[in-house]
Design a protein around this motif. Structure first.
Motif, PDB file in Angstrom:
ATOM      1  N   ILE A  66      -0.448   5.911  -5.093  1.00 22.52           N
ATOM      2  CA  ILE A  66      -1.240   5.624  -3.788  1.00 22.52           C
ATOM      3  C   ILE A  66      -0.315   5.189  -2.606  1.00 22.52           C
ATOM      4  CG2 ILE A  66      -3.151   4.479  -2.720  1.00 22.52           C
ATOM      5  CD1 ILE A  66      -4.091   3.331  -5.480  1.00 22.52           C
ATOM      6  N   GLY A  67      -0.596   6.061  -1.558  1.00 25.92           N
ATOM      7  CA  GLY A  67       0.135   5.755  -0.215  1.00 25.92           C
ATOM      8  C   GLY A  67      -0.156   6.728   0.737  1.00 25.92           C
ATOM      9  N   TRP A  99      -2.960  10.360  -1.331  1.00 23.99           N
ATOM     10  CA  TRP A  99      -2.450   9.860  -0.051  1.00 23.99           C
ATOM     11  C   TRP A  99      -3.365  10.337   1.158  1.00 23.99           C
ATOM     12  CZ3 TRP A  99      -0.739  13.444   3.805  1.00 23.99           C
ATOM     13  CH2 TRP A  99      -0.743  14.600   3.289  1.00 23.99           C
ATOM     14  N   TYR A 105      -4.864   2.034   3.783  1.00 18.52           N
ATOM     15  CA  TYR A 105      -5.202   1.063   2.743  1.00 18.52           C
ATOM     16  C   TYR A 105      -6.695   0.707   2.915  1.00 18.52           C
ATOM     17  CZ  TYR A 105      -4.379  -2.665  -0.618  1.00 18.52           C
ATOM     18  OH  TYR A 105      -4.526  -3.317  -1.909  1.00 18.52           O
ATOM     19  N   LEU A 115     -10.138   1.831  -5.603  1.00 16.10           N
ATOM     20  CA  LEU A 115      -9.517   1.042  -6.653  1.00 16.10           C
ATOM     21  C   LEU A 115     -10.662   0.799  -7.737  1.00 16.10           C
ATOM     22  CD1 LEU A 115      -7.600  -1.823  -4.781  1.00 16.10           C
ATOM     23  CD2 LEU A 115      -6.733   0.578  -5.770  1.00 16.10           C
ATOM     24  N   ILE A 128       1.467   1.560  -5.896  1.00 16.42           N
ATOM     25  CA  ILE A 128       0.857   1.623  -4.398  1.00 16.42           C
ATOM     26  C   ILE A 128       1.889   1.350  -3.633  1.00 16.42           C
ATOM     27  CG2 ILE A 128      -0.590   0.372  -2.848  1.00 16.42           C
ATOM     28  CD1 ILE A 128      -2.340  -0.648  -5.132  1.00 16.42           C
ATOM     29  N   GLN A 129       2.244   2.254  -2.454  1.00 23.20           N
ATOM     30  CA  GLN A 129       3.270   2.093  -1.686  1.00 23.20           C
ATOM     31  C   GLN A 129       3.346   0.795  -0.764  1.00 23.20           C
ATOM     32  OE1 GLN A 129       3.436   5.432   1.007  1.00 23.20           O
ATOM     33  NE2 GLN A 129       4.122   4.356   2.736  1.00 23.20           N
ATOM     34  N   VAL A 133       0.370  -2.540   1.066  1.00 27.05           N
ATOM     35  CA  VAL A 133      -0.092  -3.944   0.684  1.00 27.05           C
ATOM     36  C   VAL A 133       0.758  -4.867   1.010  1.00 27.05           C
ATOM     37  CG1 VAL A 133      -1.117  -2.744  -1.543  1.00 27.05           C
ATOM     38  CG2 VAL A 133       1.284  -3.280  -1.495  1.00 27.05           C
ATOM     39  N   VAL A 224      -0.416  -2.474 -12.346  1.00 29.98           N
ATOM     40  CA  VAL A 224      -0.391  -2.152 -11.048  1.00 29.98           C
ATOM     41  C   VAL A 224       1.068  -2.637 -10.391  1.00 29.98           C
ATOM     42  CG1 VAL A 224      -1.371  -2.138  -8.762  1.00 29.98           C
ATOM     43  CG2 VAL A 224      -2.796  -2.094 -10.767  1.00 29.98           C
TER      44      VAL A 224
END
Length: 303
Positions: A66-67, A99, A105, A115, A128-129, A133, A224
């Motif tokens: 994810i990013g 992405w 986010y 999520l 997750i990039q 976060v 994660v």
């Protein structure tokens, strides 16, 4: 010809009107609970479908990454949602990139319910990039800090408006294509003049909206990790100051303590400007180097 400038009082009126409208939207959006009306966004629909597909005859590990656009340009083949990587033991690692442009986010968690969807799909790993976060990227002065807060305030309200319009089938947001034409470092980012933006660790108040979902992923037994996507070595030497490194360590320790989330810093061969299209997006060569590193990291960490 005399130059006509907008009077200061007009700008003051505009600011007050803007804040007034945003406050009204925020108030009524919360009253009607518009966040509960949000459905998965079409922009990530294909990636989610790819992740749902049953495994092939070859044993495989399903990984969701994810990013932002850095993920799109940094992993696998540009334009492909899912990249299949062979291992020496005749297994596959299936990396599915999820992405959006910018800093998505909030939109991923609140609007797309990403999520929660991933909890049901139950991939073997979610990456997750780090910029989503843990890291903020902006110039450290009072005006930019205020501007950043106003932008976030407006963005949350935009989500409320989109959610209502989507629910009423009045408006559906279209996919915004993003493309960097050159495969070499852009002339507009000349390496002599390029100055990276200052990094700071995110405040807990800016990320706690996702804590319940992260807790559910942990309780579901889904691993994660926070994933680092590297910049050119010269850029990294500038941004990883002692102050930033200390701040980052603190927020990473919080994620480890609360959700058992590890941090995967990039430890492969150094990447240079020649491996990038600009200050952050990798070109084909950089992408190949990074993808191979990530594959080996997954093989080592995920049994």
């Amino acid at each position: 010809m005399r130059k006509i400038e907008t009077p200061l009082k007009i700008w003051v009126y505009i600011i007050f009107i803007f804040i007034g409208i945003q406050s009204i939207v925020s108030f009524f959006g919360k009253k009607i609970g518009s966040q509960s009306l949000i459905l998965p966004n079409n922009e990530i629909y294909e990636s989610i479908n790819d992740l749902k597909q049953p495994d092939s005859t070859i044993e495989s590990k399903k990984i969701a990454v994810i990013g932002s656009s850095l993920v799109s340009y940094g992993i696998g083949v540009r334009g492909q949602n899912t990249v299949s990587l062979s291992t020496k033991t005749n297994h596959l690692i299936k990396l599915t990139k999820i992405w959006k442009i910018g800093n998505p986010y909030v939109e991923f968690v609140k609007k797309d319910k990403l999520l929660k969807i991933l909890k049901e799909i139950h991939p073997d790993l979610i990456c997750i990039q780090s910029e989503l976060v843990a890291v903020d990227i902006f110039k450290k002065d009072e005006f930019n800090y205020l501007l950043s807060n106003l932008t976030d305030y407006s963005y949350h309200n935009k989500l409320r408006i989109y959610s209502i319009l989507n629910y009423l089938n009045i408006y559906k947001k279209k996919y915004n294509k993003f493309n960097l034409k050159s495969d070499v470092f852009s002339k507009s980012y000349d390496t002599i003049n390029y100055t990276p933006a200052i990094r700071t660790a995110k405040k807990i108040s800016d990320i706690e909206f996702a804590f319940n979902d992260l807790k559910e992923l942990r309780n579901a037994g889904i691993k994660v990790v926070i994933l680092d996507l590297p910049r050119p070595k010269k850029v990294e030497d500038e941004i990883y100051t002692k102050e930033f490194s200390t701040e980052l360590k603190g927020i990473l320790n919080l994620y480890k303590r609360k959700f058992d989330m590890d941090y995967w810093p990039y430890t492969g061969q150094p990447l240079y400007y020649k491996d990038f299209k600009d200050g952050g997006h990798m070109n084909e060569k950089g992408r190949r180097i990074y993808t191979n590193w990530l594959k080996e990291k997954i093989i080592k960490e995920i049994k």
